[in-house]
Design a protein around this motif. Structure first.
Motif, mmCIF file in Angstrom:
data_model
loop_
_atom_site.group_PDB
_atom_site.id
_atom_site.type_symbol
_atom_site.label_atom_id
_atom_site.label_comp_id
_atom_site.label_asym_id
_atom_site.label_seq_id
_atom_site.Cartn_x
_atom_site.Cartn_y
_atom_site.Cartn_z
ATOM 1 N N ASP A 192 0.976 -1.338 -0.274
ATOM 2 C CA ASP A 192 0.200 -0.347 -0.090
ATOM 3 C C ASP A 192 0.893 1.254 -0.635
ATOM 4 O OD1 ASP A 192 -3.189 1.355 0.574
ATOM 5 O OD2 ASP A 192 -1.580 2.243 2.320
ATOM 6 N N LEU A 193 0.900 1.864 -1.463
ATOM 7 C CA LEU A 193 2.275 2.711 -1.132
ATOM 8 C C LEU A 193 1.366 3.780 -0.088
ATOM 9 C CD1 LEU A 193 1.739 3.477 -4.959
ATOM 10 C CD2 LEU A 193 3.157 2.587 -3.676
ATOM 11 N N THR A 194 0.035 4.338 0.428
ATOM 12 C CA THR A 194 0.523 5.365 1.047
ATOM 13 C C THR A 194 1.159 5.075 2.248
ATOM 14 O OG1 THR A 194 -1.752 6.095 0.395
ATOM 15 C CG2 THR A 194 -1.761 6.894 2.548
ATOM 16 N N THR A 195 0.308 4.376 3.167
ATOM 17 C CA THR A 195 1.380 3.390 4.274
ATOM 18 C C THR A 195 2.859 3.109 3.693
ATOM 19 O OG1 THR A 195 -0.513 2.375 4.619
ATOM 20 C CG2 THR A 195 1.088 1.705 5.706
ATOM 21 N N LEU A 196 3.572 3.229 3.064
ATOM 22 C CA LEU A 196 4.658 2.867 2.663
ATOM 23 C C LEU A 196 5.347 4.645 2.902
ATOM 24 C CD1 LEU A 196 4.484 0.084 -0.032
ATOM 25 C CD2 LEU A 196 5.900 0.135 2.141
ATOM 26 N N TYR A 197 4.791 4.978 2.085
ATOM 27 C CA TYR A 197 5.195 6.158 2.164
ATOM 28 C C TYR A 197 5.051 7.043 3.534
ATOM 29 C CZ TYR A 197 5.725 11.211 1.305
ATOM 30 O OH TYR A 197 6.272 13.040 0.862
ATOM 31 N N ASN A 198 4.555 6.715 4.549
ATOM 32 C CA ASN A 198 3.802 7.224 5.616
ATOM 33 C C ASN A 198 5.244 7.220 6.692
ATOM 34 O OD1 ASN A 198 1.952 9.769 5.151
ATOM 35 N ND2 ASN A 198 0.881 8.366 4.994
#
Length: 310
Positions: A192-198
Motif C-alpha cells: 500500500d503506497l500511502t502506508t509505505l510513504y508515511n
C-alpha cells in the motif's frame, strides 16, 4: 425508468452538483449545498436510489494515487463511484437493463482504470475515515480519533483508516504506537503506497536509514510494476513534444500490459507525429481491436479512416 430518472436528476456531468475536493458531506448536506467530493455524491445518490427502489453497485476506481498538501498533512485522494441498476419485478418489463454510472468525472476518463466492487460497509468505513482525515487537518484531534474508531469498528482491516490512525499517533508524538499501526496496515496490504510513504517519513525522522532504504525499495518496485507509471510519463513527454522519449515510455507500458488499447493509441500518435505513418496505422488498428467501448471504437475508426485517406 427510475434509474435513468435519478441519473438525469443528479446530472453530475452537466453541473447539477459541484465538485469540491476534501469536503465529505452526509447526503442531506450534499443535497442542500449541491456540492461535495466523489464520496459525497455516492452517498447522496445511494440514499435517493433507496427511496426510488433502485439497486446500486459501489465501485472503487483504481486510479493512481494523487497527493495533496493540506496544512501540515499530505493526503492521498482515491476515487469512488456507483452504478444505478434497474430493479426487475415479476410485473415489470424493462425496456433497458443497462446500468448507469454516476461520477463527477466523465466516463471516458475512467475507461483506462480498473474498478473493484465494494460493499456498503466499506463505503461507510470510507466515509468515517474521510471525515476523520478532514478533522485531523482542522486540528480537531479527538473528533478525528472518534471517526477513525467508527471506521475501524465497521471494517477492522481497513488499511486507509489504519493509516490515518498512525498519522494521528505520529502527530501526537506517539511514534511507537504509530509504527505498530503502520506494520499492522502493511500486514494487510504489503505494498500500500500511502502506508509505505508515511512509514518511510517516520523512519527518516528517526534516522533509521537502513530501514528507510528498504521501504523505499518496495515503493520503487511497486511504482515501476505499474504500467500506468510509464503511460503517464509517455503522455507528458508527448505533450511536451519530446517524441523519442514518449516512444520509449509507451513501449515500456505495452511491455507491462499489452492488452491496454490506450497504450497503442499513444504509440500511434507518436509515430504519426514523427512521420512513420505505417506504424501509426498499425498501432491504431491494435487499439481498435482491443477496445470494447463503442465511443472509443468510433473515435479510433474515424482516426483510422482519416489516416488511410491522408
Amino acid at each position: 425508468m427510475a434509474n435513468r430518472w435519478l441519473a438525469n436528476y443528479i446530472n453530475a456531468s452537466n453541473g447539477g452538483f459541484i465538485y469540491q475536493d476534501n469536503v465529505t458531506r452526509i447526503a442531506q448536506e450534499t443535497f442542500s449545498d449541491r456540492a461535495g467530493n466523489c464520496l459525497s455524491l455516492v452517498l447522496l445518490t445511494a440514499a435517493l436510489a433507496e427511496v426510488l427502489d433502485v439497486n446500486v453497485e459501489f465501485q472503487e476506481v483504481e486510479v493512481p494515487p494523487v497527493w495533496g498538501k493540506h496544512g501540515n498533512f499530505y493526503l492521498v485522494n482515491g476515487h469512488i463511484n456507483l452504478r444505478l441498476i434497474p430493479r426487475e419485478t415479476s410485473d415489470t418489463y424493462l425496456v433497458s437493463k443497462d446500468a448507469i454510472q454516476i461520477d463527477f468525472l466523465p466516463e471516458r476518463s475512467m475507461r483506462g482504470y480498473a474498478t473493484k466492487r465494494i460493499d456498503k460497509t466499506t463505503v461507510m468505513a470510507m466515509f468515517f475515515n474521510n471525515i476523520a482525515a478532514e478533522s485531523l487537518v482542522d486540528g480537531k484531534y479527538n473528533l478525528a480519533y472518534a471517526y477513525i474508531k467508527q471506521s475501524l469498528l465497521l471494517k477492522p482491516e481497513f488499511v486507509s483508516a489504519l493509516n490515518t490512525l498512525a498519522i494521528l499517533y505520529r502527530h501526537k508524538g506517539l511514534d511507537s504506537d504509530a509504527e505498530t499501526v503502520y506494520k499492522l496496515a502493511l500486514s494487510q496490504s504489503s505494498e500500500d503506497l500511502t502506508t509505505l510513504y508515511n512509514y518511510a517519513v517516520l523512519l527518516s525522522s528517526q534516522q533509521r536509514l537502513d530501514e528507510w532504504a528498504e521501504v523505499h525499495k518496495t515503493l520503487e518496485l511497486a511504482r515501476i510494476r505499474n504500467p500506468y507509471y510509464y503511460y503517464d510519463m509517455a503522455q507528458q513527454a508527448y505533450f511536451d513534444r519530446e517524441y523519442q522519449t514518449a516512444l520509449t515510455w509507451y513501449k515500456r507500458a505495452v511491455e507491462k500490459a499489452n492488452y491496454r488499447h490506450e497504450f497503442y493509441f499513444g504509440l500511434s500518435q507518436v509515430y504519426w507525429a514523427t512521420g512513420d505513418e505505417r506504424k501509426a496505422q498499425l498501432n491504431l488498428e491494435k487499439a481498435l481491436a482491443l477496445t470494447e467501448d463503442k465511443m472509443n471504437k468510433r473515435r479510433y475508426q474515424s482516426k483510422l479512416h482519416a489516416m488511410k485517406n491522408h
